[in-house]
Scaffold this motif. Structure first.
Motif, PDB file in Angstrom:
ATOM      1  N   HIS A  84      -5.948  13.263  -3.800  1.00  0.00           N
ATOM      2  CA  HIS A  84      -5.337  12.235  -2.961  1.00  0.00           C
ATOM      3  C   HIS A  84      -5.731  10.863  -3.507  1.00  0.00           C
ATOM      4  O   HIS A  84      -6.894  10.645  -3.887  1.00  0.00           O
ATOM      5  CB  HIS A  84      -5.804  12.352  -1.509  1.00  0.00           C
ATOM      6  CG  HIS A  84      -5.419  13.631  -0.850  1.00  0.00           C
ATOM      7  ND1 HIS A  84      -5.777  13.942   0.442  1.00  0.00           N
ATOM      8  CD2 HIS A  84      -4.702  14.699  -1.292  1.00  0.00           C
ATOM      9  CE1 HIS A  84      -5.303  15.127   0.768  1.00  0.00           C
ATOM     10  NE2 HIS A  84      -4.658  15.617  -0.271  1.00  0.00           N
ATOM     11  N   PHE A  85      -4.786   9.960  -3.531  1.00  0.00           N
ATOM     12  CA  PHE A  85      -5.018   8.601  -4.011  1.00  0.00           C
ATOM     13  C   PHE A  85      -4.480   7.590  -3.008  1.00  0.00           C
ATOM     14  O   PHE A  85      -3.574   7.907  -2.220  1.00  0.00           O
ATOM     15  CB  PHE A  85      -4.272   8.336  -5.330  1.00  0.00           C
ATOM     16  CG  PHE A  85      -4.646   9.211  -6.476  1.00  0.00           C
ATOM     17  CD1 PHE A  85      -5.572   8.781  -7.421  1.00  0.00           C
ATOM     18  CD2 PHE A  85      -4.055  10.458  -6.648  1.00  0.00           C
ATOM     19  CE1 PHE A  85      -5.896   9.581  -8.509  1.00  0.00           C
ATOM     20  CE2 PHE A  85      -4.378  11.263  -7.734  1.00  0.00           C
ATOM     21  CZ  PHE A  85      -5.304  10.822  -8.667  1.00  0.00           C
ATOM     22  N   ILE A 141       3.943  15.461  -7.482  1.00  0.00           N
ATOM     23  CA  ILE A 141       3.423  14.223  -6.899  1.00  0.00           C
ATOM     24  C   ILE A 141       4.276  13.808  -5.704  1.00  0.00           C
ATOM     25  O   ILE A 141       5.514  13.897  -5.748  1.00  0.00           O
ATOM     26  CB  ILE A 141       3.380  13.085  -7.954  1.00  0.00           C
ATOM     27  CG1 ILE A 141       2.614  11.873  -7.432  1.00  0.00           C
ATOM     28  CG2 ILE A 141       4.766  12.689  -8.414  1.00  0.00           C
ATOM     29  CD1 ILE A 141       1.132  12.007  -7.469  1.00  0.00           C
ATOM     30  N   GLU A 142       3.614  13.425  -4.623  1.00  0.00           N
ATOM     31  CA  GLU A 142       4.295  12.860  -3.448  1.00  0.00           C
ATOM     32  C   GLU A 142       3.713  11.479  -3.192  1.00  0.00           C
ATOM     33  O   GLU A 142       2.493  11.336  -3.051  1.00  0.00           O
ATOM     34  CB  GLU A 142       4.074  13.732  -2.212  1.00  0.00           C
ATOM     35  CG  GLU A 142       4.720  15.093  -2.262  1.00  0.00           C
ATOM     36  CD  GLU A 142       4.441  15.890  -0.993  1.00  0.00           C
ATOM     37  OE1 GLU A 142       3.859  15.309  -0.033  1.00  0.00           O
ATOM     38  OE2 GLU A 142       4.779  17.080  -0.954  1.00  0.00           O
ATOM     39  N   ALA A 162       0.811  -1.219   0.000  1.00  0.00           N
ATOM     40  CA  ALA A 162       0.000   0.000   0.000  1.00  0.00           C
ATOM     41  C   ALA A 162       0.843   1.266   0.000  1.00  0.00           C
ATOM     42  O   ALA A 162       1.882   1.334   0.674  1.00  0.00           O
ATOM     43  CB  ALA A 162      -0.920   0.005   1.223  1.00  0.00           C
ATOM     44  N   ALA A 163       0.376   2.248  -0.751  1.00  0.00           N
ATOM     45  CA  ALA A 163       1.004   3.569  -0.758  1.00  0.00           C
ATOM     46  C   ALA A 163      -0.082   4.634  -0.871  1.00  0.00           C
ATOM     47  O   ALA A 163      -1.193   4.372  -1.354  1.00  0.00           O
ATOM     48  CB  ALA A 163       1.982   3.695  -1.922  1.00  0.00           C
ATOM     49  N   SER A 164       0.250   5.831  -0.418  1.00  0.00           N
ATOM     50  CA  SER A 164      -0.618   6.993  -0.620  1.00  0.00           C
ATOM     51  C   SER A 164       0.063   7.941  -1.606  1.00  0.00           C
ATOM     52  O   SER A 164       1.295   7.981  -1.690  1.00  0.00           O
ATOM     53  CB  SER A 164      -0.873   7.719   0.700  1.00  0.00           C
ATOM     54  OG  SER A 164       0.342   8.236   1.218  1.00  0.00           O
ATOM     55  N   ALA A 165      -0.732   8.663  -2.355  1.00  0.00           N
ATOM     56  CA  ALA A 165      -0.181   9.627  -3.301  1.00  0.00           C
ATOM     57  C   ALA A 165      -0.964  10.937  -3.205  1.00  0.00           C
ATOM     58  O   ALA A 165      -2.192  10.926  -3.119  1.00  0.00           O
ATOM     59  CB  ALA A 165      -0.247   9.078  -4.723  1.00  0.00           C
ATOM     60  N   LYS A 166      -0.232  12.026  -3.229  1.00  0.00           N
ATOM     61  CA  LYS A 166      -0.840  13.360  -3.216  1.00  0.00           C
ATOM     62  C   LYS A 166      -0.361  14.107  -4.458  1.00  0.00           C
ATOM     63  O   LYS A 166       0.843  14.274  -4.673  1.00  0.00           O
ATOM     64  CB  LYS A 166      -0.439  14.112  -1.949  1.00  0.00           C
ATOM     65  CG  LYS A 166      -0.949  15.551  -1.887  1.00  0.00           C
ATOM     66  CD  LYS A 166      -0.462  16.231  -0.611  1.00  0.00           C
ATOM     67  CE  LYS A 166      -0.842  17.697  -0.569  1.00  0.00           C
ATOM     68  NZ  LYS A 166      -0.337  18.360   0.659  1.00  0.00           N
TER      69      LYS A 166
END
Length: 409
Positions: A278-279, A314-315, A212-216
């Motif tokens: 946000h993803f 993107i982060e 799992a990862a989050s992306a902003k």
């Protein structure tokens, strides 16, 4: 009313919704209030070694009463509930001997729990089911898990003739916002392996979860009066739509199942000048997981190249990994749970978690921690329910695990 049901109905009276925007641990004051309540309850049932950590983790330990040298075993559940639905003023209903028909949760608002929409309901015909009133979630994720663990421990305490090794209990805050393991001290906890009681339907045994990862994503546009905007305006909302259109449509949650990964847009807010998205990014396979993250980077670069300036940023942050690689080398942990489920006259359902649990990160910290069922269905929403028999069977499985562990080592 059985003890596990009575406990569960008491627990859900406390609103313990976690808050991802909070910088404290626990993220909400009510989680700390609930933690203090649990400490008192564990002391009241006769566990002597119980304490609350500075970060709001409830830890309890029951010493071994056997001369056998066996591994220390842990049971873990989380105190918070999801913010996806309202978690206060929960008014549960108990449907006696469910008849297989529609359940009217809220007549006034015409909210119906229907087997046409949720066919799994048919599996519980004849059973007593706890539902919501259609305006809140129920909180079985994971207050059912806590109730099941506490009830099993009370049985152990009240029946000292039952032999067991050292048992470690942990109730964590903020699991629903991905922080449940942030301050979990596995050395202090002392278990050689553990089980989270945080799964869904009866029989579930899970030791595989998403990477799992989050992306902003932030996009900076240029606002110019629309009457004179030609070749000047950059509408950040439209650029955001460009980004979304370059993601594979078939890899959204609503089109995926089993071991298929996905991209999931969880937040979108913007105007012409600035837009933020946000993803979450999920995949069971490490290579596919890496590819998905790289795709976000590639699309961002494409947009910046297209507009000949850095307008998109993107982060990406990894959140947790698939615990399978840490648990499979210790197959006996799975075998014990599988046998416990079978001996409780339940069909084991070994399937991947299309999500994550505290056990994922704990496994990578050095304490292998697969996941077991609570019995609940439709978590995180107003259609959540839990059959009473499933809760009682979860208690039985916990006790069987303790017994089988004693015989295994």
């Amino acid at each position: 009313m059985s003890k596990v049901v009575e406990r569960f109905l008491n627990y859900i009276k406390v609103n313990t919704t976690s808050n991802e925007n909070s910088s404290t641990t626990p993220s909400t004051e009510n989680q700390l209030k609930f933690a203090k309540y649990l400490v008192k309850e564990l002391l009241n049932i006769g566990i002597k070694n119980v304490y609350l950590t500075e970060k709001g983790y409830v830890i309890a330990k029951i010493p071994s009463n056997t001369s056998k040298n066996i591994p220390n075993i842990g049971f873990i559940a989380h105190m918070d509930t999801s913010a996806d639905a309202l978690g206060e003023n929960i008014n549960p209903k108990i449907i006696k001997e469910y008849d297989g028909k529609d359940i009217i949760l809220n007549k006034e608002k015409n909210i119906i729990l229907s087997p046409e929409e949720f066919p799994e309901l048919k599996n519980y015909i004849g059973e007593d089911i706890i539902t919501t009133d259609g305006t809140t979630l129920l909180g079985a994720d994971d207050k059912a898990g806590i109730a099941e663990i506490v009830t099993a421990m009370e049985y152990i305490i009240n029946n000292p003739e039952i032999k067991h090794g050292n048992i470690c209990i942990g109730f964590t805050p903020d699991e629903e916002i991905g922080r449940g393991s942030d301050y979990f001290d596995i050395d202090d906890f002392g278990a050689d392996f553990s089980y989270t009681i945080d799964g869904g339907k009866i029989g579930e045994l899970q030791y595989e979860n998403f990477n799992a990862a989050s992306a902003k994503l932030v996009i900076h546009g240029k606002n110019v009066h629309p009457g004179s905007a030609k070749n000047k305006m950059i509408n950040s909302i439209m650029v955001a739509n460009e980004f979304l259109n370059m993601l594979p449509k078939a890899e959204q949650p609503e089109y995926t199942e089993n071991r298929e990964g996905f991209f999931h847009l969880t937040y979108f807010n913007g105007n012409v000048e600035n837009t933020e998205l946000h993803f979450i990014i999920r995949d069971f396979n490490k290579s596919n997981f890496k590819y998905k993250k790289q795709l976000f980077e590639n699309i961002t670069k494409f947009i910046n190249d297209k507009y000949r300036k850095n307008i998109a940023y993107i982060e990406i942050h990894d959140q947790y990994y698939n615990m399978k690689e840490k648990i499979l080398p210790l197959q006996h942990i799975i075998d014990i749970a599988y046998k416990a489920i079978e001996e409780s006259h339940i069909t084991p359902l070994v399937n991947p978690i299309r999500g994550g649990t505290d056990g994922a990160r704990l496994s990578f910290l050095g304490m292998p921690t697969p996941n077991l069922f609570t019995g609940g269905e439709n978590f995180h929403g107003r259609y959540e329910y839990i059959p009473i028999n499933s809760m009682e069977k979860a208690v039985e499985v916990i006790l069987k695990i303790i017994d089988i562990s004693l015989k295994t080592f």
